[in-house]
Structures are given as C-alpha cells and as structure tokens.
Design an enzyme around this catalytic site. Sequence first.
Site, PDB file in Angstrom:
ATOM      1  N   SER A  50       0.854  -1.192   0.000  1.00  0.00           N
ATOM      2  CA  SER A  50       0.000   0.000   0.000  1.00  0.00           C
ATOM      3  C   SER A  50       0.893   1.246   0.000  1.00  0.00           C
ATOM      4  O   SER A  50       2.114   1.142   0.202  1.00  0.00           O
ATOM      5  CB  SER A  50      -0.889   0.015   1.252  1.00  0.00           C
ATOM      6  OG  SER A  50      -0.086   0.195   2.408  1.00  0.00           O
ATOM      7  N   ASP A  89      -0.736  -1.317  -4.332  1.00  0.00           N
ATOM      8  CA  ASP A  89      -2.128  -1.474  -3.933  1.00  0.00           C
ATOM      9  C   ASP A  89      -2.738  -0.087  -3.660  1.00  0.00           C
ATOM     10  O   ASP A  89      -2.128   0.734  -2.960  1.00  0.00           O
ATOM     11  CB  ASP A  89      -2.136  -2.333  -2.654  1.00  0.00           C
ATOM     12  CG  ASP A  89      -3.509  -2.793  -2.242  1.00  0.00           C
ATOM     13  OD1 ASP A  89      -4.398  -2.892  -3.114  1.00  0.00           O
ATOM     14  OD2 ASP A  89      -3.700  -3.063  -1.028  1.00  0.00           O
ATOM     15  N   HIS A  90      -3.913   0.192  -4.203  1.00  0.00           N
ATOM     16  CA  HIS A  90      -4.639   1.449  -3.963  1.00  0.00           C
ATOM     17  C   HIS A  90      -3.786   2.706  -4.156  1.00  0.00           C
ATOM     18  O   HIS A  90      -3.682   3.546  -3.257  1.00  0.00           O
ATOM     19  CB  HIS A  90      -5.267   1.464  -2.559  1.00  0.00           C
ATOM     20  CG  HIS A  90      -6.331   0.439  -2.392  1.00  0.00           C
ATOM     21  ND1 HIS A  90      -7.577   0.562  -2.968  1.00  0.00           N
ATOM     22  CD2 HIS A  90      -6.326  -0.746  -1.751  1.00  0.00           C
ATOM     23  CE1 HIS A  90      -8.301  -0.505  -2.678  1.00  0.00           C
ATOM     24  NE2 HIS A  90      -7.569  -1.334  -1.945  1.00  0.00           N
ATOM     25  N   HIS A 217     -11.193  -7.087  -3.963  1.00  0.00           N
ATOM     26  CA  HIS A 217     -10.573  -6.449  -2.790  1.00  0.00           C
ATOM     27  C   HIS A 217     -11.332  -6.895  -1.546  1.00  0.00           C
ATOM     28  O   HIS A 217     -12.467  -7.370  -1.634  1.00  0.00           O
ATOM     29  CB  HIS A 217     -10.631  -4.923  -2.932  1.00  0.00           C
ATOM     30  CG  HIS A 217      -9.556  -4.396  -3.820  1.00  0.00           C
ATOM     31  ND1 HIS A 217      -8.439  -3.760  -3.343  1.00  0.00           N
ATOM     32  CD2 HIS A 217      -9.417  -4.462  -5.168  1.00  0.00           C
ATOM     33  CE1 HIS A 217      -7.662  -3.442  -4.359  1.00  0.00           C
ATOM     34  NE2 HIS A 217      -8.233  -3.854  -5.485  1.00  0.00           N
ATOM     35  N   THR A 261      -5.512  -9.938  -0.225  1.00  0.00           N
ATOM     36  CA  THR A 261      -5.526 -10.499   1.130  1.00  0.00           C
ATOM     37  C   THR A 261      -4.484  -9.808   2.006  1.00  0.00           C
ATOM     38  O   THR A 261      -3.283  -9.916   1.732  1.00  0.00           O
ATOM     39  CB  THR A 261      -5.181 -12.008   1.055  1.00  0.00           C
ATOM     40  OG1 THR A 261      -5.976 -12.621   0.035  1.00  0.00           O
ATOM     41  CG2 THR A 261      -5.427 -12.684   2.387  1.00  0.00           C
ATOM     42  N   THR A 263      -5.684  -8.653   5.727  1.00  0.00           N
ATOM     43  CA  THR A 263      -6.159  -8.881   7.095  1.00  0.00           C
ATOM     44  C   THR A 263      -5.838 -10.286   7.618  1.00  0.00           C
ATOM     45  O   THR A 263      -5.369 -10.439   8.757  1.00  0.00           O
ATOM     46  CB  THR A 263      -7.688  -8.636   7.142  1.00  0.00           C
ATOM     47  OG1 THR A 263      -7.908  -7.257   6.829  1.00  0.00           O
ATOM     48  CG2 THR A 263      -8.269  -8.951   8.502  1.00  0.00           C
TER      49      THR A 263
END
Length: 314
Positions: A50, A89-90, A217, A261, A263
């Site tokens: 991220s 990511d994002h 997501h 993935t 969490t």
Amino acid sequence: MAYVNTKQILEKANKEFYGVPALNINNLEFLHVIIKAAVAENSPAIIETSEGAIKYAGMGDIKKGTDLFVKMVKEFADSLSVPISLHLDHGKNFDIIMSCINSGYSSVMIDASAFPYEENLSKTAEICKIAHASGVSVEAELGKLVGIEDNVVVDEKEGSLVDPNEAKEFVDKTKVDFLAPAIGTSHGAFKFKGEAKLDFDRLKKVKELTEIPLVLHGASSVPVDIKELAESYGADFKGAKGVPSDILKESVKYGINKVNTDTDLRMAFVGGLRKYLKENPSEFDPRKYFKTSFELTEKVIRDRMKLLGSSNKA
Ligand code: G3H
Ligand code: 13P
Ligand code: ZN
C-alpha cells in the site's frame, strides 16, 4: 521464472479459471513467508504494498520505499522457479504511482474510485498511458468499497456497487489491464454485520462484458481457528467476520482472478506472536519469536492457494 509482470500471472489465471492471492507486505518477514508458501505450493504469487507500506518501509521517503521493495522482492524472486510480481495497492497519489513505475514495480493500481465516474476514467487512462510505456500493467477500481483504507473510513452510505455497462466502457476507453469491481466486500476484519453476501449477478455481467482479469478487494476470510487462537492469547477480535471460503471459491468461478488479502495475514501473524511470547516469556531474539507467526501465516497462504486453485500453476 522469477520476477514477472502481474499481467503474465493474471492472463494465465483468466484463461485457466483460477484465482491468485495478492498478498500485502510491510516488511521483510511477510515477504519471507509468502516466498516460502509460493514455493511449497508451486504457485504464482502477487506481492503488493500500500502507499502506507511504502512510506513505512522508506521511513517517509517514497523513493527509498519503492526502491527497497523492488530490490527485496527481486532478490528473492529471481532465483525461484515460481512467478512472483510486485504491485502497488490502492495508488491514489501520483508521485507514489510514478515512483513505483520508475523503481520497477510489475504493476500499479490507480484507485480513483472516490471520484465521479468520468474523473476516475480520465485519471485511469492517463496512468495507463504512462505505465504501459514502461511495460507496467495497471489495475483500477469501479464502484466503491465500504471499509477502511489507509486509516480513512470509507463511509458506508457512499458505498456503491459497480455498473457493468460502465465497466465495459471504462475498460475499452482506459485500456486498463485488470479491474476491481465493487460487488459487496470491504477492507479489514469486520466485513459483514449479518450474513455474508456478494453480488454475483453483477460480477458475472462485468466478466461477460469485459473479459479481462478481475480483482476482489477485501477478500480476507478471517479464519475462525486463527481468530479463536489469537483471542485465546489475549486478542480482542470481537465481531470479526470475513468472506467465507465457499463464497470466495464461487467468486473465482464467476471471473475473479486476483484475490487481495491482507487482514488474514496480519491476524495469523499477530496470533502466532501472542502465542509464542506467552509460551516463551524469556525469549527476546526476533529470529526466534516469529516462529509461530511464520507457521500460521504460511498455512493461511497455502490454504488460500489451494482454495483459489493457484497451487501447481507456476
Ligand atoms: O487495502 C488496504 C490494505 O489492507 C492496506 O492497508 O493502508 O493499512 O497498509 P494499509
Ligand atoms: P482484506 O482487508 O480483506 O485483507 O483486503 C485487503 C485488500 O483489499 C488490499 O487491497
Ligand atoms: Zn483493497
């Protein structure tokens, strides 16, 4: 096989109807576990960071963060027989996206899903043009996910699911390589208040119209055994609920190929750490106290590779 373009991994998955886990890392330890799991399962793996992870790893310096992640991942991937890629990511910040492209990421996500459709489209098209010129593939998101991204709560009332016709136009006009359609998942450990449910009709239509690799997501399952183990060693994960395995498997059947993935890895790692430290209160060597974290996190990843069908697809 080594360090490859994410497009190479996902186009094969799209053709052969399986999903590949995209696994978030912030540090060296999570990279080690992913590499171990991918080799053990003979599976491709997409490693993602991220914007927060890049800032964390680079101690606030974006270039240092992106350079470091590329070097770390390449150093391991280049000597492996399984394909590994590195993905942003994002991506919301233009400078971070550019730094990833310049450092040598395999792919980037431009997440302009918070903007109106036309703005999302033009921002995505611009990034596609730049990234494709450097051989970097691009993911974008349509519709809005409910949940927490980079510590900001995406308001539930703003949450809206993808429009399949818009998705078709969006893919045609932007030339994006992979699309994340919002179909009812959210980030983090608290995904569903009631019964877990995704909008598969919408997903099927998006796949039928676009035919490109699709991304889910917020795809963690919050495995009950991991949740209970962590809680038995003092964690408070009350109300945590993820996407059940059968729903995940169904989503792959209807066209999901990249399964994001984060969490589950975090929960397994911290659960293992709690257990190890409780049972070995005098240990203070980091090369030893991550032992149970490594074992549990590797198992979570390997279970996911088996479930999604990426095992033995290297
Ligand atoms: O999509 C969100 C990922 O889990 C990354 O989360 O911003 O806390 O690194 P982060
Ligand atoms: P989870 O919070 O369900 O692991 O989702 C991670 C994710 O979507 C990263 O982009
Ligand atoms: Zn996400």
